[in-house]
Scaffold this motif. Structure first.
Motif, PDB file in Angstrom:
ATOM      1  N   UNK A 132     -36.592 -83.302 -36.617  1.00  0.00           N
ATOM      2  CA  UNK A 132     -36.816 -84.298 -35.573  1.00  0.00           C
ATOM      3  C   UNK A 132     -38.294 -84.634 -35.473  1.00  0.00           C
ATOM      4  N   UNK A 133     -38.604 -85.915 -35.407  1.00  0.00           N
ATOM      5  CA  UNK A 133     -39.998 -86.371 -35.368  1.00  0.00           C
ATOM      6  C   UNK A 133     -40.181 -87.343 -34.208  1.00  0.00           C
ATOM      7  N   UNK A 134     -41.250 -87.143 -33.429  1.00  0.00           N
ATOM      8  CA  UNK A 134     -41.565 -88.066 -32.345  1.00  0.00           C
ATOM      9  C   UNK A 134     -43.040 -87.911 -31.996  1.00  0.00           C
ATOM     10  N   UNK A 135     -43.628 -88.975 -31.477  1.00  0.00           N
ATOM     11  CA  UNK A 135     -45.034 -88.907 -31.060  1.00  0.00           C
ATOM     12  C   UNK A 135     -45.189 -88.278 -29.685  1.00  0.00           C
ATOM     13  N   UNK A 136     -44.087 -88.200 -28.938  1.00  0.00           N
ATOM     14  CA  UNK A 136     -44.113 -87.664 -27.578  1.00  0.00           C
ATOM     15  C   UNK A 136     -43.893 -86.146 -27.624  1.00  0.00           C
ATOM     16  N   UNK A 137     -44.880 -85.398 -27.206  1.00  0.00           N
ATOM     17  CA  UNK A 137     -44.800 -83.934 -27.274  1.00  0.00           C
ATOM     18  C   UNK A 137     -43.686 -83.384 -26.396  1.00  0.00           C
ATOM     19  N   UNK A 138     -43.454 -84.013 -25.234  1.00  0.00           N
ATOM     20  CA  UNK A 138     -42.398 -83.533 -24.334  1.00  0.00           C
ATOM     21  C   UNK A 138     -41.023 -83.656 -24.984  1.00  0.00           C
ATOM     22  N   UNK A 139     -40.805 -84.768 -25.682  1.00  0.00           N
ATOM     23  CA  UNK A 139     -39.528 -84.948 -26.359  1.00  0.00           C
ATOM     24  C   UNK A 139     -39.358 -83.937 -27.487  1.00  0.00           C
TER      25      UNK A 139
ATOM     26  N   UNK B 271     -33.401 -78.218 -36.407  1.00  0.00           N
ATOM     27  CA  UNK B 271     -33.870 -77.156 -37.299  1.00  0.00           C
ATOM     28  C   UNK B 271     -35.384 -77.052 -37.216  1.00  0.00           C
ATOM     29  N   UNK B 272     -36.043 -78.219 -37.210  1.00  0.00           N
ATOM     30  CA  UNK B 272     -37.491 -78.308 -37.000  1.00  0.00           C
ATOM     31  C   UNK B 272     -37.747 -79.550 -36.162  1.00  0.00           C
ATOM     32  N   UNK B 273     -38.717 -79.499 -35.276  1.00  0.00           N
ATOM     33  CA  UNK B 273     -39.114 -80.657 -34.479  1.00  0.00           C
ATOM     34  C   UNK B 273     -40.633 -80.698 -34.437  1.00  0.00           C
ATOM     35  N   UNK B 274     -41.209 -81.856 -34.773  1.00  0.00           N
ATOM     36  CA  UNK B 274     -42.668 -81.947 -34.869  1.00  0.00           C
ATOM     37  C   UNK B 274     -43.190 -83.196 -34.176  1.00  0.00           C
ATOM     38  N   UNK B 275     -44.403 -83.079 -33.662  1.00  0.00           N
ATOM     39  CA  UNK B 275     -45.113 -84.231 -33.115  1.00  0.00           C
ATOM     40  C   UNK B 275     -45.833 -84.906 -34.271  1.00  0.00           C
ATOM     41  N   UNK B 276     -45.509 -86.173 -34.526  1.00  0.00           N
ATOM     42  CA  UNK B 276     -46.131 -86.854 -35.663  1.00  0.00           C
ATOM     43  C   UNK B 276     -46.002 -88.361 -35.499  1.00  0.00           C
ATOM     44  N   UNK B 277     -46.927 -89.076 -36.144  1.00  0.00           N
ATOM     45  CA  UNK B 277     -46.934 -90.534 -36.163  1.00  0.00           C
ATOM     46  C   UNK B 277     -46.237 -90.993 -37.446  1.00  0.00           C
TER      47      UNK B 277
END
Length: 219
Positions: free
Chosen positions: A30-37, A46-52
């Protein structure tokens, strides 16, 4: 080996996709720019990261090119959605599914190489409209501009009649591909299969033919 998916955008739609894929035993990034999400889905994906996702270098560093299917579920930011899709296409991703906000967005996405476009809000609106308007339609799925698959409940008018007696294919141009009865599903029912009141018929056909079938047999 588990199939690997990446979901870019962890809003309501993207988050729902992540949950559904994980429940089916898939590996999901999972990828999103929003850290809360990202924090919300860190224990689900499985993995979730803050990224553009509009930064090609970032996507490459995350190994996104190794995923067989990427779902772009970015919400209101059309520019980010389009740029992300373009980068993924250039990276050689096998399959790219993108959430579109409108028809213009869809046209652009198709031109840059998205494999599948989905309109969750529009599609859900169509399904709800069919359920509200019709007493017999339980669910509706548009297969193309002309053809649909519909779940409709059998009424007393066809109680005890077989598919052969009703001759649905010849008279209405529709096919009954399955019948749901309580907890049983009868797939590819034979012509002599009797229908009971309350059965759920899964019917495929053109929109106009399904409407004729409903008006004449289900009403």
């Amino acid at each position: 080996m588990k199939r690997q998916y990446a979901v870019i955008g962890l809003g309501r739609f993207g988050g729902g996709v992540v949950r559904a894929l994980v429940e089916q035993g898939m590996e999901v990034l999972g990828i999103d720019m929003d850290e809360d999400r990202v924090n919300e889905y860190s224990s689900i994906a499985t993995h979730a990261v803050v990224a553009d996702s509009t930064d090609e270098g970032v996507l490459k560093s995350l190994g996104v090119r190794n995923f067989e299917h990427v779902i772009v579920a970015i919400g209101e930011n059309l520019q980010s959605s389009i740029l992300t899709t373009l980068i993924l296409k250039d990276m050689g991703i096998d399959k790219i599914t993108v959430k579109a906000q409108n028809d213009y967005h869809e046209r652009v996405l198709l031109k840059i190489g998205a494999d599948r476009i989905i309109h969750p809000e529009r599609d859900m609106g169509i399904r709800i409209a069919h359920q509200v308007v019709s007493k017999s339609v339980l669910d509706y799925l548009e297969l193309s501009d002309e053809y649909s698959i519909v779940e409709m409940v059998a009424g007393s008018k066809i109680e005890g009649k077989s598919l052969l007696e009703m001759d649905i294919r010849a008279k209405y141009g529709c096919n009954v591909v399955a019948i749901k009865r309580d907890h049983e599903v009868i797939v590819s029912p034979h012509a002599n299969q009797p229908v009971q009141e309350g059965d759920v018929l899964i019917v495929i056909g053109a929109e106009k033919d399904i409407n004729r079938l409903e008006d004449n047999l289900m009403a």
